[in-house]
Design a protein around this motif. Structure first.
Motif, PDB file in Angstrom:
ATOM      1  N   MET A 100       0.548 -20.485 -14.168  1.00  0.00           N
ATOM      2  CA  MET A 100       0.437 -19.033 -14.028  1.00  0.00           C
ATOM      3  C   MET A 100       1.798 -18.379 -14.211  1.00  0.00           C
ATOM      4  SD  MET A 100      -2.072 -18.063 -10.937  1.00  0.00           S
ATOM      5  CE  MET A 100      -3.455 -17.026 -11.308  1.00  0.00           C
ATOM      6  N   ARG A 101       1.759 -17.122 -14.720  1.00  0.00           N
ATOM      7  CA  ARG A 101       2.996 -16.379 -14.851  1.00  0.00           C
ATOM      8  C   ARG A 101       3.486 -15.963 -13.466  1.00  0.00           C
ATOM      9  NH1 ARG A 101       0.019 -13.369 -18.368  1.00  0.00           N
ATOM     10  NH2 ARG A 101       0.228 -11.589 -16.924  1.00  0.00           N
ATOM     11  N   ALA A 102       4.775 -15.617 -13.367  1.00  0.00           N
ATOM     12  CA  ALA A 102       5.362 -15.260 -12.071  1.00  0.00           C
ATOM     13  C   ALA A 102       4.655 -14.067 -11.455  1.00  0.00           C
ATOM     14  CB  ALA A 102       6.847 -14.966 -12.235  1.00  0.00           C
ATOM     15  N   ASP A 103       4.322 -13.063 -12.303  1.00  0.00           N
ATOM     16  CA  ASP A 103       3.693 -11.870 -11.731  1.00  0.00           C
ATOM     17  C   ASP A 103       2.293 -12.182 -11.230  1.00  0.00           C
ATOM     18  OD1 ASP A 103       3.009 -12.246 -14.435  1.00  0.00           O
ATOM     19  OD2 ASP A 103       2.078 -10.244 -14.467  1.00  0.00           O
ATOM     20  N   GLN A 104       1.617 -13.143 -11.872  1.00  0.00           N
ATOM     21  CA  GLN A 104       0.294 -13.527 -11.394  1.00  0.00           C
ATOM     22  C   GLN A 104       0.378 -14.233 -10.052  1.00  0.00           C
ATOM     23  OE1 GLN A 104      -0.762 -15.647 -14.983  1.00  0.00           O
ATOM     24  NE2 GLN A 104      -2.459 -14.221 -15.379  1.00  0.00           N
ATOM     25  N   VAL A 105       1.381 -15.111  -9.928  1.00  0.00           N
ATOM     26  CA  VAL A 105       1.593 -15.792  -8.643  1.00  0.00           C
ATOM     27  C   VAL A 105       1.890 -14.759  -7.565  1.00  0.00           C
ATOM     28  CG1 VAL A 105       3.075 -17.390  -7.373  1.00  0.00           C
ATOM     29  CG2 VAL A 105       2.418 -17.891  -9.742  1.00  0.00           C
ATOM     30  N   PHE A 106       2.740 -13.766  -7.908  1.00  0.00           N
ATOM     31  CA  PHE A 106       3.074 -12.709  -6.963  1.00  0.00           C
ATOM     32  C   PHE A 106       1.814 -11.949  -6.536  1.00  0.00           C
ATOM     33  CE2 PHE A 106       4.534  -8.330  -6.036  1.00  0.00           C
ATOM     34  CZ  PHE A 106       5.334  -8.640  -4.949  1.00  0.00           C
ATOM     35  N   GLY A 107       0.933 -11.708  -7.518  1.00  0.00           N
ATOM     36  CA  GLY A 107      -0.329 -11.031  -7.223  1.00  0.00           C
ATOM     37  C   GLY A 107      -1.152 -11.807  -6.217  1.00  0.00           C
ATOM     38  N   ARG A 108      -1.198 -13.133  -6.400  1.00  0.00           N
ATOM     39  CA  ARG A 108      -1.960 -13.976  -5.460  1.00  0.00           C
ATOM     40  C   ARG A 108      -1.372 -13.889  -4.055  1.00  0.00           C
ATOM     41  NH1 ARG A 108      -5.400 -17.982  -8.277  1.00  0.00           N
ATOM     42  NH2 ARG A 108      -6.440 -16.519  -9.669  1.00  0.00           N
ATOM     43  N   ILE A 109      -0.025 -13.839  -4.004  1.00  0.00           N
ATOM     44  CA  ILE A 109       0.618 -13.759  -2.681  1.00  0.00           C
ATOM     45  C   ILE A 109       0.262 -12.433  -2.012  1.00  0.00           C
ATOM     46  CG2 ILE A 109       2.841 -13.607  -1.477  1.00  0.00           C
ATOM     47  CD1 ILE A 109       3.929 -15.535  -3.653  1.00  0.00           C
ATOM     48  N   VAL A 110       0.383 -11.328  -2.780  1.00  0.00           N
ATOM     49  CA  VAL A 110       0.031 -10.014  -2.235  1.00  0.00           C
ATOM     50  C   VAL A 110      -1.411 -10.023  -1.761  1.00  0.00           C
ATOM     51  CG1 VAL A 110      -0.326  -7.588  -2.814  1.00  0.00           C
ATOM     52  CG2 VAL A 110       1.723  -8.766  -3.614  1.00  0.00           C
ATOM     53  N   HIS A 111      -2.285 -10.609  -2.575  1.00  0.00           N
ATOM     54  CA  HIS A 111      -3.702 -10.704  -2.245  1.00  0.00           C
ATOM     55  C   HIS A 111      -3.882 -11.384  -0.884  1.00  0.00           C
ATOM     56  CE1 HIS A 111      -7.982 -12.061  -3.652  1.00  0.00           C
ATOM     57  NE2 HIS A 111      -7.997 -11.472  -2.481  1.00  0.00           N
ATOM     58  N   ALA A 112      -3.205 -12.513  -0.711  1.00  0.00           N
ATOM     59  CA  ALA A 112      -3.348 -13.268   0.537  1.00  0.00           C
ATOM     60  C   ALA A 112      -2.860 -12.452   1.723  1.00  0.00           C
ATOM     61  CB  ALA A 112      -2.577 -14.589   0.450  1.00  0.00           C
ATOM     62  N   VAL A 113      -1.724 -11.748   1.519  1.00  0.00           N
ATOM     63  CA  VAL A 113      -1.173 -10.948   2.629  1.00  0.00           C
ATOM     64  C   VAL A 113      -2.151  -9.828   3.002  1.00  0.00           C
ATOM     65  CG1 VAL A 113       0.643  -9.321   3.259  1.00  0.00           C
ATOM     66  CG2 VAL A 113       1.231 -11.478   2.130  1.00  0.00           C
ATOM     67  N   VAL A 114      -2.629  -9.100   1.978  1.00  0.00           N
ATOM     68  CA  VAL A 114      -3.558  -7.992   2.240  1.00  0.00           C
ATOM     69  C   VAL A 114      -4.818  -8.513   2.921  1.00  0.00           C
ATOM     70  CG1 VAL A 114      -5.044  -6.269   1.156  1.00  0.00           C
ATOM     71  CG2 VAL A 114      -2.687  -6.545   0.389  1.00  0.00           C
ATOM     72  N   ALA A 150     -11.983  -2.161   3.135  1.00  0.00           N
ATOM     73  CA  ALA A 150     -11.776  -3.416   3.852  1.00  0.00           C
ATOM     74  C   ALA A 150     -12.810  -4.447   3.438  1.00  0.00           C
ATOM     75  CB  ALA A 150     -11.825  -3.170   5.359  1.00  0.00           C
ATOM     76  N   GLY A 151     -14.050  -3.987   3.195  1.00  0.00           N
ATOM     77  CA  GLY A 151     -15.123  -4.911   2.817  1.00  0.00           C
ATOM     78  C   GLY A 151     -14.858  -5.554   1.463  1.00  0.00           C
ATOM     79  N   ILE A 152     -14.347  -4.755   0.513  1.00  0.00           N
ATOM     80  CA  ILE A 152     -14.050  -5.310  -0.817  1.00  0.00           C
ATOM     81  C   ILE A 152     -12.982  -6.392  -0.693  1.00  0.00           C
ATOM     82  CG2 ILE A 152     -13.014  -4.783  -3.044  1.00  0.00           C
ATOM     83  CD1 ILE A 152     -14.360  -2.008  -2.835  1.00  0.00           C
ATOM     84  N   VAL A 153     -11.961  -6.118   0.120  1.00  0.00           N
ATOM     85  CA  VAL A 153     -10.902  -7.120   0.314  1.00  0.00           C
ATOM     86  C   VAL A 153     -11.488  -8.367   0.971  1.00  0.00           C
ATOM     87  CG1 VAL A 153      -8.743  -7.628   1.499  1.00  0.00           C
ATOM     88  CG2 VAL A 153      -9.105  -5.380   0.472  1.00  0.00           C
ATOM     89  N   ARG A 154     -12.326  -8.154   1.999  1.00  0.00           N
ATOM     90  CA  ARG A 154     -12.868  -9.285   2.747  1.00  0.00           C
ATOM     91  C   ARG A 154     -13.851 -10.101   1.909  1.00  0.00           C
ATOM     92  NH1 ARG A 154     -12.509 -11.793   7.013  1.00  0.00           N
ATOM     93  NH2 ARG A 154     -14.526 -11.312   7.928  1.00  0.00           N
ATOM     94  N   ALA A 155     -14.446  -9.471   0.896  1.00  0.00           N
ATOM     95  CA  ALA A 155     -15.417 -10.195   0.069  1.00  0.00           C
ATOM     96  C   ALA A 155     -14.716 -11.116  -0.925  1.00  0.00           C
ATOM     97  CB  ALA A 155     -16.316  -9.204  -0.660  1.00  0.00           C
ATOM     98  N   ASN A 156     -13.416 -10.950  -1.077  1.00  0.00           N
ATOM     99  CA  ASN A 156     -12.670 -11.752  -2.050  1.00  0.00           C
ATOM    100  C   ASN A 156     -11.549 -12.518  -1.374  1.00  0.00           C
ATOM    101  OD1 ASN A 156     -13.826 -10.839  -4.783  1.00  0.00           O
ATOM    102  ND2 ASN A 156     -13.473  -8.929  -3.659  1.00  0.00           N
ATOM    103  N   PRO A 157     -11.885 -13.677  -0.788  1.00  0.00           N
ATOM    104  CA  PRO A 157     -10.849 -14.460  -0.095  1.00  0.00           C
ATOM    105  C   PRO A 157      -9.749 -14.874  -1.075  1.00  0.00           C
ATOM    106  CG  PRO A 157     -13.045 -15.372   0.277  1.00  0.00           C
ATOM    107  CD  PRO A 157     -13.176 -14.345  -0.784  1.00  0.00           C
ATOM    108  N   PRO A 158      -8.548 -15.046  -0.545  1.00  0.00           N
ATOM    109  CA  PRO A 158      -7.427 -15.391  -1.429  1.00  0.00           C
ATOM    110  C   PRO A 158      -7.590 -16.800  -2.004  1.00  0.00           C
ATOM    111  CG  PRO A 158      -6.766 -15.514   0.864  1.00  0.00           C
ATOM    112  CD  PRO A 158      -8.151 -14.947   0.859  1.00  0.00           C
ATOM    113  N   ARG A 159      -7.020 -17.011  -3.208  1.00  0.00           N
ATOM    114  CA  ARG A 159      -7.026 -18.329  -3.826  1.00  0.00           C
ATOM    115  C   ARG A 159      -5.582 -18.734  -4.104  1.00  0.00           C
ATOM    116  NH1 ARG A 159     -10.395 -16.784  -8.737  1.00  0.00           N
ATOM    117  NH2 ARG A 159      -9.518 -14.787  -8.064  1.00  0.00           N
ATOM    118  N   PRO A 160      -5.303 -20.042  -4.048  1.00  0.00           N
ATOM    119  CA  PRO A 160      -3.928 -20.473  -4.334  1.00  0.00           C
ATOM    120  C   PRO A 160      -3.625 -20.279  -5.823  1.00  0.00           C
ATOM    121  CG  PRO A 160      -5.369 -22.362  -4.040  1.00  0.00           C
ATOM    122  CD  PRO A 160      -6.178 -21.159  -3.697  1.00  0.00           C
ATOM    123  N   PRO A 161      -2.360 -20.048  -6.155  1.00  0.00           N
ATOM    124  CA  PRO A 161      -2.016 -19.891  -7.577  1.00  0.00           C
ATOM    125  C   PRO A 161      -2.329 -21.174  -8.352  1.00  0.00           C
ATOM    126  CG  PRO A 161      -0.049 -20.016  -6.182  1.00  0.00           C
ATOM    127  CD  PRO A 161      -1.221 -19.925  -5.264  1.00  0.00           C
TER     128      PRO A 161
END
Lengths: 316, 264
Positions: free
Chosen positions: A109-123, A94-105
């Motif tokens: 960016m490629r579609a899969d990278q944008v998808f990664g950012r979305i997953v990141h934000a959700v997690v 949880a700490g690793i996730v919390r140390a890396n706040p989400p960033r907007p795409p």
């Protein structure tokens, strides 16, 4: 203490008088220095502890209580260590996730990278929700909820929904029912680990974020992936800074295992309540109980200090 | 002559009895408006518990002590405390008395004084409604079933005698034990029949009491610090309530019908 304080050699015949005086002053300084730096609290503690243990073993009433309570020491230590180990894992992730706040795409960016950012934000939001939720609930209340509501509900749901599916899936009607009772050690461990995991997540987040960004960027520019940066750059440095709060939470967790008594789990507080309730020896029982907790927490604190010293040596 | 002698004796006897008759009416001591602090748990229906609708504490203890105090001219002040420390707190004079359906035992009598018993009870097994794994006490004891009880109760001691420490789960109040029973975490709860009826009344669709009594009949009483003067006053009031039927009315009102007679 610098090397200048230390007397370099023994006095010999023919030494300069002032040099001898200087040297003996140095020796005195060294001798008295330990008077100031000695851990007097620990000496006092150990002396008191030995005195109390001696008087306990001399008194039949106290020795009965001690042998009665000591049956629960193993369970208390097991609860503390197991839930702490679990909490460390939860907290680290949880700490690793919390140390890396989400960033907007970013543009292009490629579609899969944008998808990664979305997953990141959700997690990130889910984990933050967990941390804020768990930090806000008193451990006692969460244990009550776990023991009386969550665990029975989970068990019944498993036995009525998942178990028949498993049985047909494995084609084996003998897959056993889940027997997880609210008072089981598992409830206490899961409950305490979830509460403390949230606290440790913040310790890990702070530790990770305390490492200079430049180091991470430098490592990345060498082609290291984030897991590698984490493993070889961040964690080794952050551990030193996180050790005091981590140790603090461990000691706090040892004490909070006493809350489990509310579920009827037979750890030492529960045994003490049973004993005092039937014998009315409240003073004696709770004195022995405190002694056992203090012995565990001070030992824990010494272990943490020893680890801190070792890490400091590595630093040199 | 003989007639007048009989008349004389009758008058004499009447004169002799008159003061006792007057006394009998007026024998209750007057506490002169003294405030009596009463420890209650507010978690032990039907003795003292929180009314679901009003949120106010109610129960037999509240009514009974109020009635006693109206007879003795005292003012009850109910103070909520946990059961575990209640007896010792009374013994340490922290409360003037405690009312919590307390079973009279020799061990407790050593550190506090008991009033006369106001109702008799037996202990019973409370089980999930329609329990089919065991039907008798013997079946329960010989199986590996687990029993929930409140700590520091006579029920806890009974459980220790019946099944031993390893099969007991001790809780801080009976509400938690009953909740664990409903959740299936314990297989039965040992409880005084009177209190058990309080819980089965509320959860009639989930739990029931087995008929078979686990113990001899025991009495419930109020407790006072040792040597307290209140005890005799309260006993006198309880006796007068027994005499004029108010005690039985209260017991009926709150369902305090315990002991063997209830099983018929």
């Amino acid at each position: 203490m610098t090397t200048a304080d230390k007397p370099k050699r023994k006095n010999e015949v023919g030494d300069d008088y002032e040099e001898v005086v200087e040297r003996s002053k140095g020796r005195l300084r060294v001798r008295f220095a330990s008077l100031y730096t000695a851990p007097w609290w620990l000496i006092l503690f150990v002396v008191l502890w030995v005195l109390v243990i001696l008087s306990i073993s001399a008194d039949p009433e106290y020795s009965t209580i001690f042998s009665e309570l000591s049956e629960g020491i193993g369970l208390t230590i097991y609860l503390a260590v197991a839930s702490y180990a679990l909490a460390i894992m939860i907290g680290l992730l949880a700490g690793i996730v919390r140390a890396n706040p989400p960033r907007p795409p970013e543009r292009g960016m490629r579609a899969d990278q944008v998808f990664g950012r979305i997953v990141h934000a959700v997690v990130y939001n889910l984990v933050t929700f967990y941390v804020e939720f768990m930090r806000g609930i008193p451990p006692l209340v969460f244990l009550l909820i776990s023991g009386f509501i969550l665990v029975p509900a989970f068990r019944d749901w498993y036995n009525t929904t998942i178990l028949p599916m498993l049985q047909t899936l494995l084609n084996d009607p003998n897959v056993p029912e889940m027997v997880w009772r609210g008072r089981d050690a598992g409830t206490a461990i899961a409950g305490l680990a979830l509460v403390y995991g949230a606290f440790l997540a913040e310790v890990f987040r702070a530790g990770i974020q305390s490492i200079d960004k430049g180091q991470i960027e430098a490592a990345k520019s060498l082609g290291m992936s984030y897991p590698l940066v984490l493993r070889y750059i961040i964690i080794p440095q952050a551990v030193r800074r996180m050790l005091p709060p981590l140790g603090n939470d461990f000691i706090s967790l040892i004490k909070d295992t006493s809350l489990v008594t509310i579920l009827g789990t037979n750890e030492i507080t529960q045994l003490a309540r049973k004993w005092s309730g039937s014998t009315f020896q409240y003073v004696e029982t709770y004195a022995v109980l405190s002694l056992i907790y203090l012995t565990m927490t001070v030992t824990g604190s010494m272990l943490v200090q020893a680890m801190e010293r070792r890490l400091k040596q590595d630093e040199r | 002559m003989i007639r007048s002698r009989i008349g004389f004796v009758a008058i004499l006897v009447a004169l002799l009895l008159l003061p006792t008759l007057v006394l009998a009416q007026d024998e209750l001591p007057d506490l002169g408006g003294q405030v009596v602090t009463v420890a209650v748990e507010n978690a032990y229906p039907p003795f003292n518990f929180i009314d679901e609708e009003t949120g106010e504490p109610v129960g037999w203890d509240y009514d009974a002590v109020a009635e006693i105090c109206s007879r003795l001219n005292c003012v009850p002040e109910f103070i909520e405390t946990s059961w575990e420390g209640m007896i010792v707190a009374v013994s340490n004079n922290e409360f003037d008395m405690a009312a919590d359906g307390i079973t009279i035992t020799a061990e407790r009598d050593e550190i506090v004084d008991f009033s006369m018993p106001y109702v008799s009870i037996v202990q019973r097994l409370m089980v999930q409604l329609g329990e089919d794994r065991f039907a008798t006490l013997d079946e329960f004891v010989s199986g590996d079933f687990v029993v929930g009880v409140q700590l520091a109760t006579t029920n806890f001691l009974t459980a220790q005698e019946l099944v031993g420490d390893d099969r007991i789960v001790g809780f801080g109040d009976f509400g938690a034990a009953v909740q664990a029973l409903i959740a299936g975490d314990v297989d039965a709860v040992i409880i005084d029949d009177v209190a058990g009826q309080g819980y089965t009344g509320v959860n009639a669709d989930e739990i029931e009491l087995l008929e078979e009594p686990l113990t001899e009949e025991g009495g419930l009483g109020f407790i006072f610090p040792e040597g307290s003067e209140l005890r005799d006053a309260f006993n006198a009031a309880l006796e007068s309530m027994e005499a004029d039927g108010v005690l039985e009315e209260l017991n009926m009102l709150w369902g305090l019908v315990g002991g063997e007679e209830e099983t018929e």
